[in-house]
Scaffold this motif. Structure first.
Motif: not given
Lengths: 285, 219, 248
Positions: C218-241
């Motif tokens: 229910g919360a926005i955990v992380e946002e950013g440009a696609p390359d940045e997000f997919f290649d270097h996610p900053t949160t553990q939740r995003a990495r797990d996903f």
């Protein structure tokens, strides 16, 4: 996707309206109040009409506190149920036979069963009752009043049940038949052992709900002087001179009985995940 | 009694009875549709008291036996200062019972539409009224053709309740008992009336199916 | 209106489904011509977010602002606002009793008051663009899922919307039909349409998104440009996903 699951569970009559905004909420509140007053006035008018005509007088209602009144009514209800269940059982067998005949693939038999099915579905049960009451005795056949009401009710129901069974057979996936045939089973055995058991399970809720139609049909038993609940109610009326109250109470009993049967069929349908096929939803032709 | 003799003596009675049955069926069905629409509008309205009243109406009249209701209307209502002519009593009974089923048909017609299409209509900016007129009602009507055809046949059969009260002319079931109390009409006297019903029902079903094929919504 | 005014803006939006807290203090701003792709596990609230923007779901608190105006709560104002936001659903939701052409013309004729001929001309142009013009006189059930979804997109575009909302537009499609729908969406993005897309199609997100928004619980955990997000996610939740979907 909890969002989808939640909105999917909403019934369509609620889905017609979106969550109201403040103005709409006020309008709905006003409408609810106005309609509540209107419904209350309608009820008040009915009660007033009972009161003004003296129908609320205790002498019309007090005899319902006596055990004897109820035991007499329930004796009639037993008669009603005896006819309904016997007619239902006969209709079950006959309906199944008509459906098997119609889907047998033997041309003349199929045509005959189709005509018979359409006939019993297209003729009022009252006319069938007059047939057994007025016509059959003309041929020197003597029947008890029980059979004079039970047989026509059964025949009328068999036509509908034949269609219900057919809907059930059509609902069994074709792959089932094909798989069984591929195993080398003979077509008749496939129908008996593979298709029918599944079809019957599928239509059980519909069969239960058809009992409502049968119960309703039994209420003309007074035509042949069979002591069902309505007939016994007439005796009560002559005894207590309480026509309005007695007929209303009897009507309520019928309504509750049929409501209970309908609820049972809905319950069974929900448990087995099937749909109720009714007289009004089966394809007529 | 042979067929020709039967028809020579009672042909006119049968014909009038058939017309009486057809007339009552047509009149009843038209009124059934009106009442069913009104009850359905109540049941889908956003006002709780009307919903409860509409739902209650349907539960009462789809579960009450027609004869029981007819008896109440014919014999009990006069005690409440409401005396109706016999034919009106029969017609009223048929309307009350059949409109409950008619409303059920409309409700299930509405139910086949699905929340998704309603949300899509809303998303396009369609007003509530336009959504009803263009999306909900047309689909509900088109999917109820077959159930309503069956209801029309049920109305035809239910008008036989008219045989339980004196009607002039009698309808098709009443005429059988009329003839049989005068002469021994035998199986033929019954068969003619039965054929009148069954053939009418088959004709209704035929037309209903044709209409349904034309307007059915492929899903 | 200045260039900076976002087309769609959410400020501190909260929503509950009974006990469930489905949107937690969600804030999001989408500028003109921007393509925002919302991803996240099932039940993360991304669909609810998308549906809340044109009030198919109501919110408990916070603000939704469309072009500087708060989202109306009811009536004509709400209908007018919805007419300016296109919505594409997971299950297409075409009107089953109407032809493909009628599906695309009903909005313009009934809502915008366009003459029938003009609406049909516009509809045929759009059907041509999404590649189903030859099916114009069929009914929805005669079309494949991919075709139906393209018609649904055309239906929304016929309203000339200021922004388009896509609620998992390819999730109900057979794999071989996903690309035909995505191609239409890519084309839309190239033409400068403002879009919010809830999807599981990561390649689409990478190719088209200006910004990726990752939601969980229910919360926005992380946002950013696609390359940045997919290649270097900053949160553990995003990495797990991202790990969990790489497996497929």
């Amino acid at each position: 996707m909890s969002a989808q699951a939640t909105s999917g569970a909403v019934s369509i009559r609620d889905a017609l309206y979106e969550t109201p905004g403040p103005k709409t909420r006020v309008k709905i509140r006003i409408g609810t109040a106005v309609s509540a007053v209107a419904v209350a006035m309608l009820l008040a008018f009915v009660v007033h009409q009972f009161w003004a005509t003296g129908q609320l007088d205790p002498r019309y209602w007090m005899f319902f506190t006596q055990m004897s009144t109820w035991s007499y009514l329930f004796a009639g209800l037993r008669g009603t149920l005896a006819v309904a269940l016997t007619a239902g059982a006969i209709a079950l067998v006959l309906g199944l036979a008509l459906m098997l005949g119609r889907t047998s693939g033997i041309r003349p038999l199929a045509a005959l069963c189709r005509v018979v099915t359409d006939f019993f579905r297209g003729v009022p049960s009252l006319l069938l009752i007059y047939f057994f009451f007025l016509v059959v005795p003309q041929y020197g056949i003597k029947m008890s009043s029980f059979w004079m009401i039970t047989l026509p009710v059964a025949l009328a129901a068999s036509g509908v049940l034949a269609e219900v069974f057919r809907a059930g057979v059509n609902a069994v996936p074709r792959g089932q038949t094909e798989a069984a045939l591929a195993l080398g089973m003979r077509p008749f055995r496939v129908k008996l052992k593979i298709v029918l058991p599944q079809a019957i399970r599928y239509v059980i809720p519909s069969l239960i709900s058809q009992l409502v139609v049968v119960v309703k049909d039994t209420t003309v038993a007074y035509v042949v002087s069979y002591p069902d609940m309505l007939q016994n109610a007439r005796v009560l009326i002559t005894n207590y001179d309480a026509l309005v109250s007695t007929y209303l109470v009897v009507a309520v009993i019928y309504i509750l009985l049929n409501y209970a049967i309908n609820q049972l069929s809905v319950y069974v349908a929900r448990r087995s995940g099937t749909r109720v096929v009714s007289r009004y939803s089966t394809n007529p032709a | 009694m042979g067929l020709s003799e039967l028809l020579a003596t009672y042909g006119r009675n049968y014909w009038e009875a058939l017309l009486s049955t057809w007339g009552m069926t047509a009149l009843c069905f038209a009124l059934v549709m009106l009442v069913a629409i009104a009850v359905t509008v109540m049941r889908v309205s956003p006002f709780k008291p009307l919903r409860v009243l509409g739902d209650g109406y349907v539960q009462v009249f789809r579960n009450i036996p027609g004869v029981s209701l007819l008896i109440i209307i014919v014999y009990a209502l006069p005690s409440l200062n409401l005396v109706l002519p016999y034919r009106t009593c029969v017609i009223l009974t048929v309307i009350l019972v059949a409109s409950a089923f008619g409303s059920e048909n409309f409700m299930s017609g509405i139910n086949t539409i699905g929340v998704g299409q309603i949300e899509a209509a809303r998303s396009l900016g369609l007003s509530f009224g336009k959504m009803l007129r263009r999306i909900v009602i047309p689909q509900a009507l088109r999917t109820t053709v077959l159930p309503m055809t069956n209801l029309l046949i049920a109305v035809l059969l239910t008008t036989s309740l008219g045989s339980q009260v004196p009607l002039d002319p009698p309808e098709l079931t009443g005429v059988v008992s009329y003839i049989n109390t005068r002469s021994t009409g035998g199986i033929l006297a019954f068969g003619i009336a039965a054929a009148g019903y069954a053939l009418t029902a088959v004709a209704i079903a035929f037309v209903g199916n044709r209409i349904d094929k034309k307007v059915r919504i492929v899903r | 209106m200045s260039e900076q005014t976002p087309i769609i803006e959410l400020r501190h939006v909260d929503k509950h489904f009974g006990e469930l807290h489905v949107l937690k203090d969600v804030s999001l701003s989408v500028g003109k011509g921007e393509v925002v792709v919302v991803i996240g596990p099932s039940g993360s609230g991304k669909s609810t977010l998308c549906r809340a923007i044109n009030r198919l779901e109501t919110i408990d608190s916070g603000e939704i602002i469309i072009e500087g105006q708060p989202l109306p709560e009811e009536g004509r104002e709400l209908a007018a606002m919805r007419a300016e936001l296109g919505m594409v659903f997971q299950s297409f939701n075409l009107f089953a009793h109407m032809s493909i052409l009628q599906n695309v013309t009903i909005g313009p004729t009934e809502v915008l008051g366009l003459p029938k001929a003009e609406a049909e001309e516009r509809a045929m142009e759009l059907l041509e663009r999404v590649g189903v013009a030859s099916q114009a006189h069929k009914v929805p059930a005669q079309l494949s899922g991919g075709q139906q979804q393209r018609v649904a997109i055309a239906r929304s575009l016929a309203m000339r919307p200021k922004a388009m909302l896509f609620d998992e537009p390819t999730s109900a499609l057979d794999p071989e039909m996903i690309n035909e729908v995505l191609d239409v969406m890519v084309d839309l993005a190239r033409r400068g349409m403002t879009m919010i897309v809830v999807t599981h199609e990561m390649n689409f997100a990478r190719r088209v998104a200006d910004r990726v928004v990752f939601m969980a619980d229910g919360a926005i955990v992380e946002e950013g440009a696609p390359d940045e997000f997919f290649d270097h996610p900053t949160t553990q939740r995003a990495r797990d996903f991202l790990d969990s979907i790489k497996g497929h």
